[in-house]
Enzyme design. Structure first.
Site, mmCIF file in Angstrom:
data_model
loop_
_atom_site.group_PDB
_atom_site.id
_atom_site.type_symbol
_atom_site.label_atom_id
_atom_site.label_comp_id
_atom_site.label_asym_id
_atom_site.label_seq_id
_atom_site.Cartn_x
_atom_site.Cartn_y
_atom_site.Cartn_z
ATOM 1 N N HIS A 61 0.834 -1.204 0.000
ATOM 2 C CA HIS A 61 0.000 0.000 0.000
ATOM 3 C C HIS A 61 0.871 1.258 0.000
ATOM 4 O O HIS A 61 1.229 1.794 1.047
ATOM 5 C CB HIS A 61 -0.923 -0.001 1.214
ATOM 6 C CG HIS A 61 -2.046 0.985 1.108
ATOM 7 N ND1 HIS A 61 -3.317 0.714 1.535
ATOM 8 C CD2 HIS A 61 -2.095 2.233 0.600
ATOM 9 C CE1 HIS A 61 -4.102 1.756 1.304
ATOM 10 N NE2 HIS A 61 -3.367 2.706 0.741
ATOM 11 N N ASP A 153 -8.536 3.118 -3.700
ATOM 12 C CA ASP A 153 -8.026 3.652 -2.440
ATOM 13 C C ASP A 153 -7.976 5.172 -2.415
ATOM 14 O O ASP A 153 -7.609 5.823 -3.380
ATOM 15 C CB ASP A 153 -6.635 3.117 -2.151
ATOM 16 C CG ASP A 153 -6.138 3.580 -0.792
ATOM 17 O OD1 ASP A 153 -6.773 3.211 0.201
ATOM 18 O OD2 ASP A 153 -5.169 4.347 -0.738
ATOM 19 N N ASP A 306 0.732 2.599 3.714
ATOM 20 C CA ASP A 306 -0.106 3.682 3.185
ATOM 21 C C ASP A 306 0.727 4.968 3.061
ATOM 22 O O ASP A 306 0.284 6.064 3.384
ATOM 23 C CB ASP A 306 -1.345 3.928 4.060
ATOM 24 C CG ASP A 306 -2.381 4.806 3.351
ATOM 25 O OD1 ASP A 306 -2.171 5.148 2.174
ATOM 26 O OD2 ASP A 306 -3.397 5.142 3.987
#
Lengths: 428, 314
Positions: A61, A153, A306
């Site tokens: 991610h 996302d 992330d």
């Protein structure tokens, strides 16, 4: 070109290996793992004494920002940051400009990464065109171009029917859907966790329910369709419980958590530091405890960063106007080490599993995330005793938006090897 | 650094009870100025005060400007519509510009919570928060405390009801912190949709029942209801709000005779408070305005530092 890693403590969660061994790399592959491999076998010798030798970390991610937002990050700087963080493979999210909803963008990312990338880059395609949540993308063409998963996302797919069809259609290609679970209405205009701190600070809150409600929906859809779904950046305790129950029922669900979500609470927002503005927001101690429990019992499979770089100008504004996101690639391992391993939540092998073989399995990355003869020579050398201080200006990422600036860390990535080549070496 | 051991006033949460008391006490002689023929003292002569308002306001801005002028400061106002703000200048850059102009105090109002904190980190000048989003409105909190102290003789031990939209009210937050620090007992009353989480953790009680809460209340502070909240579905209609939570004469029947009624203004007459109640002997809404100027004079004085107040005023 051959490389011999000598004298390190080799750990591989996929095979259960923990032993002092040498590893010989050649032509991008692991040729031999054995005791006392002779120095004459390799052109280059890498002394790994006192170091941990692990499979290269995999981050499923990452926001690489290219194309479109090269002022925040580009493939060159983002993969440099990855290498510095011990990541040898990363999957990049499609919220670029243009959106990675078309095979030309995927091809661009892949070719740029092949030329300029220091680590392996696996693009993730958009679920819906333009991330608008309306029409599903040409998944077949995206698959042919080389995507490893689908995700919108940054936004949730609000329309349940669209999500249903996407989950169904993705089965054609065995592609997992990475779900950013957020009910836009419940989260509307929120900037931080809803609770005591949001009241005190006067920043609109995002309730745990904004995430959990959507996770519940996606779990039910995945169950109905018997399709794989991966829940991105779990932040709320209710979410952990929903995923745990779904796994018990046999739903094909996997889940990830970020280092910042198991490290920081919403109290970090108290100074209005925009580096703490992230979506989903930093939650509370109770949420962290649930997340740690979820990592222990396997409810949460993966640790992913992330990594979301932004420019200084974008973050040097009022909290309300700052974009969501923080960088994470270069601080991830140390946070894992300090918050999970040193504190006794996970063993080293359990933690590394969530950073290596687990994401490799979910994304279907062949020959990655494992130390075995014949597999790819993606390896990281770690000094678990080494202490260091986070200095945001020294990060390889263009993004300096980290809430960990000034933190004393332990556990440092010393050398990162991708395809048998050293791509990062820490200054001593 | 002035007589307050801090550069800025960003919220009441950060202040100690002693600091709050110092501000309240300092405001007393400044209020006396209003009853003099010449309402001006030279206390802040040669000091520059800037108001920087990113949100429309008449009373707070005028109150600060008047406070500055009565202290003989040079008061300048940056108006959003004509400044570089509309061109998208960052708050940091605007702050640095005011610093370069020799600002001693910058008074900021902003829709975004935490803006005064960002400004305070950037500038050398003292920063006073004149209301930031739904975070705090410390000078309103202080003037409410001042009014309560003035009318009731004390704050400690009083039962204070805060009525209405606490979720979106910076006035409510500053009031709760200030009142609790000074030993009052605070009950926040409103529909669940307008009460934010964490009020108990702040030290307040929560009630949905106005009549019961009114019974032994010494003070009620009625918050302004913004009409847009109804459109967002936080209460179904104005008439139902007034029925349940509007401070009307029939509800006052449940309260003590000497209930002190406050409202930060501007009022929506007939919505959160009826005209009859607002103009009753229990309401001191206009005097709150006078007290606001006194409190702001006290703050300007305390933050910029100077001699003893009595010397300067006499």
């Amino acid at each position: 070109m051959s490389l011999l890693i000598k004298g390190g403590k080799v750990i591989d969660p996929a095979t259960g290996l923990v032993e002092y061994l040498d590893i010989l790399l050649e032509k991008g592959k692991i040729i031999k793992i054995a005791e006392n491999i002779g120095n004459d076998q390799a052109e280059t010798i890498l002394n790994a004494k006192g170091k941990l030798v692990a499979p290269g970390l995999i981050d499923m991610h990452v926001h690489l920002r290219e194309p479109g937002f090269e002022d925040k990050e580009d493939i060159a700087s983002g993969t440099r940051a990855a290498a510095a963080g011990g990541f040898t493979s990363i999957a990049c999210m499609p919220n670029t400009k243009p959106v990675a909803d078309d095979q030309t963008v995927i091809e661009f990312i892949k070719s740029k990464a092949a030329r300029e990338g220091l680590v392996n880059v696996y693009p993730i395609g958009a679920i819906t065109k333009g991330l608008e949540g309306k029409e599903i993308t040409e998944v077949g063409y995206l698959y042919k171009a080389g995507i490893v998963a689908l995700s919108d996302d940054g936004k949730g797919v609000m329309n349940g029917e669209v999500m249903r069809r996407a989950l169904e259609y993705a089965k054609l290609f065995n592609l997992p859907i990475i779900a950013h679970c957020e009910d836009e209405n419940l989260a509307s205009e929120g900037m931080m966790n809803e609770g005591y701190m949001s009241t005190v600070l006067g920043l609109k809150g995002i309730p745990n329910a904004a995430e959990a409600v959507m996770i519940a929906r996606d779990l039910i859809l995945a169950e109905m369709i018997d399709a794989p779904v991966h829940i991105a950046h779990v932040s709320a305790k209710e979410s952990v419980e929903l995923i745990r129950q779904a796994k018990a029922r046999g739903v094909k669900v996997t889940a990830e958590v970020t280092p910042h979500h198991f490290t920081l609470t919403d109290e970090a927002v108290a100074s209005f530091d925009t580096a703490t503005k992230v979506n989903p927001p930093l939650r509370t101690k109770a949420d962290i405890e649930a997340i740690l429990g979820g990592m222990q019992d396997g409810t949460i499979d993966v640790i992913a960063t992330d990594h979301a770089p932004h420019t200084k100008e974008e973050k040097a504004v009022e909290y309300l106007y700052a974009p969501f996101g923080m960088v994470g690639l270069e601080t991830a391992f140390s946070l894992v080490y300090m918050k999970l391993i040193q504190s006794g939540v996970l063993t080293l092998a359990q933690a590394l599993e969530k950073l290596t073989i687990q994401p490799a399995k979910i994304l279907g990355l062949q020959d990655k995330g494992v130390l075995q003869e014949g597999k790819d020579a993606d390896i990281v050398l770690i000094d678990l005793d080494k202490k260091w201080t986070v200095e945001k200006e020294k990060l390889c990422s263009k993004g300096k938006n980290t809430p960990f600036h000034g933190w004393e860390m332990q556990g440092k990535i010393m050398t990162t090897i991708v395809g048998g080549k050293i791509v990062y070496c820490a200054e001593n | 650094m002035g007589l307050l051991a801090r550069k800025d006033l960003l919220g009441l949460k950060e202040l100690s009870a002693e600091e709050i008391k110092l501000i309240l006490e300092t405001a007393v002689p400044f209020k006396d100025l209003f009853y003099r023929q010449i309402k001006k003292v030279p206390t802040l002569r040669g000091k520059s005060v800037f108001t920087l308002f990113y949100e429309p306001s008449t009373r707070t801005r005028t109150s600060f400007e008047l406070a500055g002028k009565m202290l003989s400061a040079d008061v300048s106002s940056l108006s959003v519509a004509t400044s570089s703000v509309v061109k998208g200048e960052s708050l940091e850059d605007t702050g640095k510009t005011l610093d370069a102009m020799g600002a001693n105090v910058i008074i900021i109002r902003h829709t975004a919570a935490g803006s005064p904190h960002l400004l305070a980190k950037t500038v050398k000048a003292s920063v006073i928060n004149a209301g930031d989003g739904t975070h705090e409105h410390p000078t309103q909190g202080l003037l409410d405390l001042f009014t309560i102290k003035e009318k009731k003789g004390r704050i400690e031990g009083l039962k204070v009801v805060i009525l209405g939209d606490a979720a979106h009210s910076r006035v409510a937050k500053s009031n709760i912190w200030g009142l609790i620090k000074l030993g009052a007992e605070v009950t926040v009353v409103g529909p669940p949709t307008l009460l934010p989480p964490g009020l108990e953790e702040m030290g307040a009680k929560v009630s949905y029942d106005l009549k019961t809460a009114l019974k032994d209340a010494d003070v009620i502070n009625v918050l302004r209801i913004q009409l847009e909240r109804q459109k967002k579905g936080l209460f179904p209609s104005q008439r139902e709000y007034t029925e349940l939570f509007g401070l009307t004469k029939d509800k006052l029947a449940f309260a003590k005779d000497d209930l002190l009624i406050l409202h930060p203004g501007p009022m929506n007459r007939g919505l959160e408070i009826s005209l009859e109640v607002a103009t009753s002997k229990n309401a001191f809404i206009e005097e709150q305005v006078t007290n606001g100027v006194a409190i702001r004079m006290a703050l300007l004085y305390l933050l910029t530092g100077g001699g003893k107040t009595d010397e300067l005023i006499d």
